[in-house]
Every structure is written in C-alpha cells, then in structure tokens.
Design a protein around this motif. Structure first.
Motif, PDB file in Angstrom:
ATOM      1  N   PRO A   1       3.288   9.625 -11.861  1.00  0.00           N
ATOM      2  CA  PRO A   1       3.411   8.824 -10.633  1.00  0.00           C
ATOM      3  C   PRO A   1       2.210   7.899 -10.496  1.00  0.00           C
ATOM      4  O   PRO A   1       1.076   8.271 -10.818  1.00  0.00           O
ATOM      5  N   ILE A   2       2.447   6.684 -10.035  1.00  0.00           N
ATOM      6  CA  ILE A   2       1.383   5.688  -9.863  1.00  0.00           C
ATOM      7  C   ILE A   2       1.207   5.417  -8.372  1.00  0.00           C
ATOM      8  O   ILE A   2       2.170   5.137  -7.670  1.00  0.00           O
ATOM      9  N   HIS A   3      -0.015   5.502  -7.916  1.00  0.00           N
ATOM     10  CA  HIS A   3      -0.324   5.284  -6.508  1.00  0.00           C
ATOM     11  C   HIS A   3      -1.114   3.980  -6.360  1.00  0.00           C
ATOM     12  O   HIS A   3      -2.033   3.723  -7.128  1.00  0.00           O
TER      13      HIS A   3
ATOM     14  N   ARG B   1       1.013   4.454 -21.331  1.00  0.00           N
ATOM     15  CA  ARG B   1       2.274   4.285 -20.623  1.00  0.00           C
ATOM     16  C   ARG B   1       2.052   3.717 -19.216  1.00  0.00           C
ATOM     17  O   ARG B   1       2.773   2.828 -18.764  1.00  0.00           O
ATOM     18  N   VAL B   2       1.042   4.249 -18.519  1.00  0.00           N
ATOM     19  CA  VAL B   2       0.746   3.775 -17.163  1.00  0.00           C
ATOM     20  C   VAL B   2       0.314   2.308 -17.183  1.00  0.00           C
ATOM     21  O   VAL B   2       0.766   1.493 -16.367  1.00  0.00           O
ATOM     22  N   LEU B   3      -0.572   1.961 -18.131  1.00  0.00           N
ATOM     23  CA  LEU B   3      -1.034   0.576 -18.227  1.00  0.00           C
ATOM     24  C   LEU B   3       0.137  -0.365 -18.528  1.00  0.00           C
ATOM     25  O   LEU B   3       0.252  -1.446 -17.932  1.00  0.00           O
ATOM     26  N   GLU B   4       1.005   0.039 -19.439  1.00  0.00           N
ATOM     27  CA  GLU B   4       2.166  -0.786 -19.770  1.00  0.00           C
ATOM     28  C   GLU B   4       3.052  -0.989 -18.547  1.00  0.00           C
ATOM     29  O   GLU B   4       3.546  -2.096 -18.305  1.00  0.00           O
ATOM     30  N   LYS B   5       3.243   0.091 -17.775  1.00  0.00           N
ATOM     31  CA  LYS B   5       4.080  -0.008 -16.589  1.00  0.00           C
ATOM     32  C   LYS B   5       3.447  -0.919 -15.538  1.00  0.00           C
ATOM     33  O   LYS B   5       4.129  -1.739 -14.911  1.00  0.00           O
ATOM     34  N   LEU B   6       2.151  -0.804 -15.352  1.00  0.00           N
ATOM     35  CA  LEU B   6       1.462  -1.656 -14.380  1.00  0.00           C
ATOM     36  C   LEU B   6       1.581  -3.128 -14.769  1.00  0.00           C
ATOM     37  O   LEU B   6       1.824  -3.991 -13.922  1.00  0.00           O
TER      38      LEU B   6
ATOM     39  N   MET C   1       7.641   7.223  -5.912  1.00  0.00           N
ATOM     40  CA  MET C   1       6.671   6.741  -6.895  1.00  0.00           C
ATOM     41  C   MET C   1       7.378   6.397  -8.209  1.00  0.00           C
ATOM     42  O   MET C   1       8.444   6.918  -8.523  1.00  0.00           O
ATOM     43  N   LEU C   2       6.749   5.525  -8.972  1.00  0.00           N
ATOM     44  CA  LEU C   2       7.310   5.170 -10.268  1.00  0.00           C
ATOM     45  C   LEU C   2       7.285   6.391 -11.171  1.00  0.00           C
ATOM     46  O   LEU C   2       6.255   7.000 -11.392  1.00  0.00           O
TER      47      LEU C   2
ATOM     48  N   TYR D   1       0.853  -1.191   0.000  1.00  0.00           N
ATOM     49  CA  TYR D   1       0.000   0.000   0.000  1.00  0.00           C
ATOM     50  C   TYR D   1       0.888   1.240   0.000  1.00  0.00           C
ATOM     51  O   TYR D   1       1.757   1.403   0.836  1.00  0.00           O
ATOM     52  N   GLU D   2       0.681   2.109  -0.979  1.00  0.00           N
ATOM     53  CA  GLU D   2       1.493   3.321  -1.088  1.00  0.00           C
ATOM     54  C   GLU D   2       0.589   4.542  -0.979  1.00  0.00           C
ATOM     55  O   GLU D   2      -0.055   4.942  -1.945  1.00  0.00           O
ATOM     56  N   PRO D   3       0.499   5.147   0.210  1.00  0.00           N
ATOM     57  CA  PRO D   3      -0.349   6.341   0.376  1.00  0.00           C
ATOM     58  C   PRO D   3       0.114   7.462  -0.551  1.00  0.00           C
ATOM     59  O   PRO D   3       1.305   7.625  -0.811  1.00  0.00           O
ATOM     60  N   ILE D   4      -0.845   8.247  -1.031  1.00  0.00           N
ATOM     61  CA  ILE D   4      -0.520   9.319  -1.949  1.00  0.00           C
ATOM     62  C   ILE D   4       0.359  10.373  -1.281  1.00  0.00           C
ATOM     63  O   ILE D   4       1.134  11.053  -1.920  1.00  0.00           O
ATOM     64  N   GLN D   5       0.266  10.481   0.061  1.00  0.00           N
ATOM     65  CA  GLN D   5       1.047  11.499   0.743  1.00  0.00           C
ATOM     66  C   GLN D   5       2.537  11.167   0.783  1.00  0.00           C
ATOM     67  O   GLN D   5       3.344  11.986   1.206  1.00  0.00           O
TER      68      GLN D   5
END
Length: 278
Positions: free
Chosen positions: A159-161, A188-193, A143-144, A133-137
């Motif tokens: 950044p991906i949260h 790009r985000v989907l590819e990274k995930l 972040m990636l 779990y990576e809180p946004i704060q």
C-alpha cells in the motif's frame, strides 16, 4: 561519535579515517556526475573542544583549488561555522563543498540536462501537481494494491500512502510512503508512483529506504537525490536517526521558480518525518 558514525554511513567509501585516536578524517567530494569532473579532498582534525568550543581544523586539497576559488570556499566554510556555533557542522561543510563543485561543473557544461540539476527553473507553480492527501488511517482497500504477471518473482505491491503537501514560495513538497521488505518491492513502488503523471512530472523525486535483514542482522539501505543535491543522503540520515526500517519514503518536489536555499531541505525532511510519524 554519533556525527562520525552518521557521516561514515552516508558517504561510505568516500569517508576515510586517517587516525581514529587523533580524530583525523578525510572525505573525497565530487560533483556527483557519472564521470566526476571536479573533485576535492577535505581533511579535518576534530579538536577536544569540538563542537561546543572549537571549530574543526581543516585542509582543502585539489590541484585546481587556488587563489580566489580557495578564498571564497574557505570563507563559506567559516560562515557556516559562525552561523552554527556549538553545533556539529561537518555535514554542512561537505554538502557546501559539493554544491560548489556542482555549480562549477554546470557552469563549464551548459548543455547539461536542466531537469536534473538543483533548483531548476520551472514555469509551472506546482499547484496542479498535488495529489490528494491520503491519511494512513484510511481503509487500506482504497490504497494502491495489485499484482502483475510480468514474472513469477513479482511480489504484491505494498500500500502507498500520500502525505500532506506543503507549499512554500510556489514550490510544493509531498511525501509518499510504502512498507517494503525487499528491493523488488522498492522497485515496484517506484514504478507505480512514476505511472502517475503528477509525480513523474515533479522536478525531483527524492527517495530513501531501509530494510532490516533478519538473517544477517544488518540494514539494506540506499537513497537517490534525483538532482536535488544531497537530499537523498539527508533523507536517509533522518530515517537512521528515527530508527525506522522496512520502509520506503519518496519526497516529490515541484519547483516553482523561486530559490528556497536550505529551506528546501527543511521541507523535504519535515514532509518525510510527518508521514513516518503518522
């Protein structure tokens, strides 16, 4: 009015206004395959007392729908109405019909890819798939965030949260969020995930995004069920209700072998809402 506008947004060209004044609408529903095998048209008339006092007047039209099939489907719609007295039910009706069509398609084509059907059987309980779990704060440096040199058009990865995972009856749900302003960033985000083996191995990766186009003053939006029937449309509807924009939300689900029924949609939306609010 709000319900009609939402349905029109979710179903697009499949939603048809027959008579606005008389509140007569028609929606084409299919089994969601690339080449739909089963389709049905639901025509509804909304009486003055809908939804608080009167149910919709409806008609089911399909050449194959007769006899016991018609009776069972009609009974299902009546049951949904009785379980949701006084509430808007058109969306529930449409998705119930879609579930019936998908089940019909799957039963007639047993060789369909099991991985991309609703409520798959998965021997894993999903516990090993949970991301931290990576809180946004947290410090955004953690972040990636990187750039690639595939082409000059590549943009910096947002950044991906990762939201807090939720587990119910061995199924685990986790939302991921990234700010996006272009469809290229969405990709790009989907590819990274999907580079993450835990996410790639999820039974479903449902996503939706909304991008506000300042010059046209319109929204660029889309969604993906990834085999979890209607989940993408529900997720997009949630984002519309919350009036969020320039954001991509992905909800991963690892199926644990126990059917959750409608509760799965509750968990998907709750995970998404929590990460959005945070």
């Amino acid at each position: 009015i709000d319900e009609i506008e939402a349905l029109s947004s979710i179903y697009g060209e499949d939603w048809c206004v027959v008579d606005e004044d008389e509140k007569i609408y028609c929606i084409k529903i299919s089994d969601c395959l690339d080449q739909p095998k089963w389709t049905l048209c639901l025509q509804v008339i909304l009486p003055p007392g809908y939804p608080t006092e009167e149910p919709p007047i409806y008609q089911l039209n399909a050449p194959w729908l007769r006899g016991q099939d018609y009776t069972e489907l009609a009974n299902s719609l009546e049951e949904i109405y009785l379980q949701n007295l006084g509430e808007s039910i058109l969306y529930l009706w449409v998705e119930k019909i879609r579930e019936v069509l998908i089940e019909k398609a799957q039963s007639s084509e047993p060789e369909l890819d099991i991985k991309k059907t609703t409520e798959e059987v998965d021997e894993d309980d999903g516990e090993d798939f949970i991301l931290d779990y990576e809180p946004i704060q947290e410090d955004p440096i953690k972040m990636l965030n990187y750039m690639t040199s595939e082409s000059q058009e590549d943009e910096e990865l947002p950044p991906i949260h990762h939201g807090n995972p939720v587990t119910d009856r061995r199924s685990t749900f986790q939302a991921h969020l990234a700010p996006v302003v272009t469809t290229r960033q969405v990709k790009r985000v989907l590819e990274k995930l999907y580079e993450n083996k835990k996410i790639a191995s999820a039974t479903h990766n449902i996503y939706a995004y909304r991008i506000y186009c300042e010059d046209k003053q319109t929204f660029l939006q889309d969604c993906e069920d990834d085999g979890e029937t209607a989940a993408g449309g529900r997720l997009l509807h949630l984002m519309q209700i919350l009036n969020v924009h320039n954001v991509l939300v992905v909800v991963s689900r690892w199926y644990g072998g126990i059917l959750l029924g409608p509760d799965r949609f509750k968990h998907i939306n709750n995970c998404a809402r929590n990460v959005l609010v945070e």
